[in-house]
Design a protein around this motif. Structure first.
Motif, PDB file in Angstrom:
ATOM      1  N   VAL A  61       0.837  -1.205   0.000  1.00 47.88           N
ATOM      2  CA  VAL A  61       0.000   0.000   0.000  1.00 47.88           C
ATOM      3  C   VAL A  61       0.871   1.253   0.000  1.00 47.88           C
ATOM      4  N   LEU A  62       1.950   1.257   0.786  1.00 48.59           N
ATOM      5  CA  LEU A  62       2.827   2.427   0.835  1.00 48.59           C
ATOM      6  C   LEU A  62       3.523   2.656  -0.504  1.00 48.59           C
ATOM      7  N   ALA A  63       3.870   1.576  -1.173  1.00 55.36           N
ATOM      8  CA  ALA A  63       4.478   1.711  -2.496  1.00 55.36           C
ATOM      9  C   ALA A  63       3.503   2.341  -3.484  1.00 55.36           C
ATOM     10  N   ARG A  90      -3.137   5.505   9.416  1.00 58.83           N
ATOM     11  CA  ARG A  90      -3.981   6.528   8.786  1.00 58.83           C
ATOM     12  C   ARG A  90      -3.446   7.933   9.073  1.00 58.83           C
ATOM     13  N   TYR A  91      -3.037   8.167  10.300  1.00 62.44           N
ATOM     14  CA  TYR A  91      -2.502   9.484  10.665  1.00 62.44           C
ATOM     15  C   TYR A  91      -1.235   9.798   9.866  1.00 62.44           C
ATOM     16  N   SER A  92      -0.340   8.812   9.747  1.00 66.85           N
ATOM     17  CA  SER A  92       0.919   9.032   9.028  1.00 66.85           C
ATOM     18  C   SER A  92       0.671   9.297   7.547  1.00 66.85           C
ATOM     19  N   LEU A  93      -0.280   8.576   6.948  1.00 66.74           N
ATOM     20  CA  LEU A  93      -0.600   8.802   5.533  1.00 66.74           C
ATOM     21  C   LEU A  93      -1.172  10.195   5.323  1.00 66.74           C
ATOM     22  N   TYR A 110      10.017   8.781  -1.242  1.00 66.46           N
ATOM     23  CA  TYR A 110       8.716   8.845  -0.560  1.00 66.46           C
ATOM     24  C   TYR A 110       8.384   7.507   0.103  1.00 66.46           C
ATOM     25  N   TYR A 111       8.699   6.418  -0.593  1.00 66.42           N
ATOM     26  CA  TYR A 111       8.414   5.087  -0.042  1.00 66.42           C
ATOM     27  C   TYR A 111       9.183   4.864   1.262  1.00 66.42           C
ATOM     28  N   LEU A 112      10.454   5.192   1.264  1.00 67.64           N
ATOM     29  CA  LEU A 112      11.261   5.028   2.477  1.00 67.64           C
ATOM     30  C   LEU A 112      10.770   5.959   3.590  1.00 67.64           C
ATOM     31  N   GLU A 113      10.360   7.175   3.210  1.00 66.71           N
ATOM     32  CA  GLU A 113       9.836   8.111   4.207  1.00 66.71           C
ATOM     33  C   GLU A 113       8.568   7.562   4.858  1.00 66.71           C
ATOM     34  N   LEU A 114       7.672   7.007   4.038  1.00 67.58           N
ATOM     35  CA  LEU A 114       6.430   6.445   4.574  1.00 67.58           C
ATOM     36  C   LEU A 114       6.705   5.241   5.463  1.00 67.58           C
ATOM     37  N   GLN A 126       7.939   6.587   8.831  1.00 63.96           N
ATOM     38  CA  GLN A 126       7.013   7.371   9.643  1.00 63.96           C
ATOM     39  C   GLN A 126       5.798   6.580  10.093  1.00 63.96           C
ATOM     40  N   CYS A 127       5.339   5.642   9.267  1.00 68.92           N
ATOM     41  CA  CYS A 127       4.080   4.961   9.595  1.00 68.92           C
ATOM     42  C   CYS A 127       4.244   4.005  10.780  1.00 68.92           C
TER      43      CYS A 127
END
Length: 614
Positions: A519-521, A585-588, A537-541, A544-545
Motif C-alpha cells: 500500500v505504501l508503495a 492513517r494518521y501518518s498517511l 517517498y516510499y522510504l519516508e512512509l 514514519q508509519c
C-alpha cells in the motif's frame, strides 16, 4: 459585537478623519511656504557670506529674493490647483474612463456585461442613488474597479475584465457596492478636488516631465536631480533645478494623497457591507485579489494618477505613501486573514475557471479532468468533500443499485447499449442507469467519491443484500471491458470495504508487513513521476508509519490482476489492531498534507484509504 455589524462605527470613525484632511491642503501650503522661505533665505545669506541673520532680516537684498521665491512657489501651487479643477471639469466621466481604457458595456452580446449592469442597478437602488454609466476595463485582468466624475455632474463606474472573470455574483455585488459607496460618500467631487490639489503640489516636481494629462501625479524617479552634467541647453538645466526644488511639496502631496485615500477606502468598505449585508462576499473579493497579488507577477501597475481612484492597488508602496490600506488589514476587519494554503486554492480555482470555455458543458469538462495532468491543492479536495451532497433522489432499492452501478459504467469504455446487448443489464435497469449517469456527469470528480459513499451508507440493511448481489454485474462489466481503471478500483475497494463483514481487529502490524509495504508503495508511486522521488517517498512512509524494515521499492503494476491484489492488501489492513490502524492513517494523512498538491488519482487513493482504515 460581530465584525459584520461594526460598519457604522468604522464609517463614523473614518468620516471624522476625512473631514480633518480637507484642511491639509492649506496647512501644507503654509508649511511648504515656510520651508521654502527658510531654505531660500539661508541660501541667499550664504551667497552673500553674512553670518548675522538678525541684521539680514532688515536687508532688502536678503529677504526680497527669498520672499519673491516663496511667493512664486505658492502662486504656482494655487495656479496648478485651479487650472487642474478647470481642466478636470471639461471632460465627462465617460471620457475620463475612456482615457484609461474603459469601454461601454455590451449587454446585448455579453452575458457577463449584462450581469454587471444588473448588479450596478441593484446596488444603486440599495444605496438610494441613480445608477452610474457602466463601463469595463477590457485590458485589465486583475480584480479592480473605479468610479469617476466629470463635466455636468456626470458619473461613470468601470469594472475590470478580471473582476467579471473571477468574481461570483455576490462578490461582484460587494465590489460594485464599494464603488457606489464612494458616490454616496461624495468622494467623486472630493477626489476631483484632491487630484487638483495634488497637481498643484506636484507641479514643480513635474516641471521636467510635463504631460498633457487631466490628472497629474509625481514621477517615479523623484529623488534625484537628474544628470545635468555636460548639458549645454540652459532651459534643460533650469527645468531640472526647478523640478528638484519641488521635492518638498511633492513629498507632502504624496503623504496627503495616501492618508486621505486610505480613509476613504475604509469608508467605502463599510458602505459595501452596509449595502450588501454580506461581509463574507467583500472578504472573499479581497482574498481573491490578495491571491492574484501573491501568485501573479504580470498584474498591471497603474500610473500614480489613477491610484486613489482604484478599488485595489497591487504593487507595494511605503506605508507612509500607500494610497490603500494593506489587503490583509482590510480582510481582517471583516473576516480572517487567508493562509497560504487557502490563497493557493483560490488561485487554482481562478485558473481553472479561466481555462474553461463558456460554451463547454460541465459533462465534457468533468470527464476531461480524469485524463488531465492537473495538480490539485489539498484544500480544494477537502472543500469538495465537505460540500453538501446532491444525490439525484431518495432511491428505492432498484434505483440505488442503478446509482452504484453507474459509477463503474461512467469509467468504463462500454455504453449502456453494449451492456444490454451482452445481457449484463436489462432494459429496465438501462433506463435507471441513464438517469444516474447524466447526473453523475454533472458532478465534479472530487465530489464523486463522497457521493458514491453516500449511496452505500444511506442504504438499509435489507438493501445490503441487493448491493452484495450487484458485485456480480460489476465483475462482468470489468471482464467485458478488459480494463480495470484506477478510478474503478477505488470504487470497487470502497464497495468491498462496505460489504465486508466486521472481522476481528487483532493483527500485529508485523503479520501484514508485506501488505503495508504494498500500500505504501502505491502511495509513493502516485506522489511523483520521478522514480528516485518515488523511492524516497516510499522510504519516508515506511519510516514514519510504523517501525518497518522495508523491502526495496518496486513500482506497482497497473494490470487488472495487480489492482485486485492491491485491493486484497488494503482490506487486510482492516484487521490491524486499532492503534496500528490509526497510526497508519494518521501518518498517511500527514504525508499528503506535506505534499500540499496532489494529482486526481492521489486524491482518490487518499479518500479510499481513509474510508478503509476507519
Amino acid at each position: 459585537m460581530p465584525s459584520s455589524t461594526l460598519f457604522q462605527l468604522h464609517h463614523q470613525e473614518a468620516l471624522r478623519t476625512s473631514k480633518r484632511l480637507n484642511r491639509y491642503f492649506w496647512f501644507g501650503a503654509m508649511i511648504s511656504g515656510l520651508f521654502y522661505a527658510v531654505i531660500s533665505f539661508w541660501l541667499i545669506q550664504t551667497i552673500f557670506g553674512s553670518n548675522h541673520w538678525l541684521v539680514d532680516l532688515t536687508n532688502p537684498k536678503i529677504w526680497l529674493p527669498s520672499a519673491a521665491f516663496t511667493t512664486t512657489v505658492l502662486i504656482t501651487l494655487l495656479y496648478g490647483y485651479y487650472e487642474a479643477r478647470r481642466r478636470y471639469s471639461e471632460r465627462s466621466a465617460i471620457e475620463h474612463l475612456a482615457a484609461l481604457g474603459g469601454e461601454l458595456v455590451r449587454a446585448v452580446i455579453n452575458p457577463r456585461d449584462r450581469q454587471l449592469i444588473n448588479v450596478v442597478e441593484e446596488m444603486a437602488i440599495a444605496a438610494g442613488v441613480l445608477p452610474p454609466t457602466t463601463m469595463v476595463l477590457r485590458r485589465d485582468l486583475s480584480i479592480n474597479a473605479l468610479v469617476m466624475g466629470g463635466a455636468n455632474n456626470s458619473i461613470a463606474l468601470a469594472v475590470s475584465q478580471g473582476a467579471l472573470n473571477y468574481l461570483t455574483r455576490d462578490e461582484l455585488q460587494a465590489l460594485v457596492a464599494h464603488e457606489i459607496g464612494h458616490i454616496v460618500n461624495e468622494d467623486i467631487a472630493i477626489y476631483s478636488k484632491l487630484s487638483a490639489m495634488l497637481y498643484g503640489y506636484y507641479l514643480l516636481s513635474e516641471f521636467r516631465h510635463r504631460k498633457d494629462e487631466h490628472v497629474h501625479t509625481a514621477p517615479e524617479k523623484f529623488w534625484h536631480l537628474g544628470d545635468i552634467r555636460g548639458v549645454s541647453n540652459v532651459s534643460i538645466v533650469i527645468s531640472e533645478l526647478i523640478g528638484f526644488s519641488g521635492i518638498i511639496m511633492m513629498l507632502y502631496g504624496r503623504f496627503m494623497q495616501a492618508k486621505f485615500a486610505r480613509e476613504r477606502e475604509w469608508m467605502a468598505d463599510a458602505r459595501s457591507v452596509q449595502f450588501t449585508r454580506h461581509s463574507e462576499a467583500l472578504v472573499m473579493t479581497l482574498k481573491k485579489a490578495l491571491a492574484l497579488k501573491i501568485h501573479n507577477g504580470q498584474l498591471i501597475h497603474p500610473a500614480r494618477a489613477q491610484q486613489h481612484f482604484l478599488f485595489l492597488l497591487y504593487h507595494e508602496a511605503p506605508s507612509l505613501f500607500a494610497t490603500h490600506p494593506p489587503l490583509e488589514e482590510r480582510i481582517s476587519r471583516y473576516g480572517t486573514v487567508a493562509k497560504k494554503e487557502e490563497l493557493e486554492a483560490i488561485v487554482f480555482k481562478m485558473r481553472q475557471q479561466m481555462s474553461k470555455s463558456d460554451t463547454d458543458k460541465p459533462q465534457i469538462q468533468h470527464k476531461a479532468l480524469f485524463t488531465a495532468s492537473i495538480i490539485y491543492p489539498l484544500l480544494i479536495a477537502q472543500e469538495q468533500e465537505s460540500q453538501p451532497l446532491t444525490p439525484l433522489d431518495t432511491p428505492t432499492t432498484e434505483h440505488r443499485e442503478a446509482a452504484i452501478l453507474s459509477f463503474f459504467i461512467y469509467h468504463s469504455t462500454q455504453t449502456l447499449f453494449e451492456l444490454r446487448f451482452n445481457n449484463i443489464i436489462d432494459q429496465h435497469r438501462e433506463a435507471h442507469c441513464a438517469r444516474y449517469l447524466k447526473h453523475l456527469s454533472e458532478v465534479h470528480p472530487l465530489a464523486q467519491l463522497p457521493l458514491f459513499t453516500h449511496y452505500l451508507h444511506d442504504s438499509s440493511p435489507e438493501e445490503h443484500r441487493a448491493i452484495h448481489a450487484l458485485r456480480q454485474q460489476i465483475k462482468l462489466l470489468i471482464q467485458l471491458d478488459h480494463e480495470f481503471s484506477f478510478f474503478e478500483w477505488c470504487y470497487y475497494l470502497i464497495l468491498r470495504n462496505f460489504l465486508s463483514s466486521s472481522s476481528e481487529q487483532t493483527l500485529d502490524y508485523r503479520a501484514v508487513q508485506v501488505h503495508i509495504e504494498q500500500v505504501l508503495a502505491l502511495c509513493a508511486s502516485l506522489s511523483s513521476e520521478n522514480e528516485a522521488k518515488q523511492n524516497a517517498y516510499y522510504l519516508e512512509l515506511c519510516t514514519q508509519c510504523l517501525p518497518l524494515s522495508p523491502q526495496p521499492y518496486t513500482a506497482p503494476l497497473t494490470t487488472p490482476q495487480s489492482r485486485i491484489n492491491s485491493s486484497k492488501a488494503v482490506l487486510m489492513l482492516r484487521q490491524l489492531k486499532p492503534i496500528y490502524r490509526q497510526q497508519l492513517r494518521y501518518s498517511l494523512n500527514t504525508f499528503w498534507e506535506n505534499q500540499e498538491r496532489l494529482t486526481l488519482p492521489a486524491l482518490y487513493l487518499r479518500y479510499t484509504l481513509n474510508q478503509c482504515l476507519q
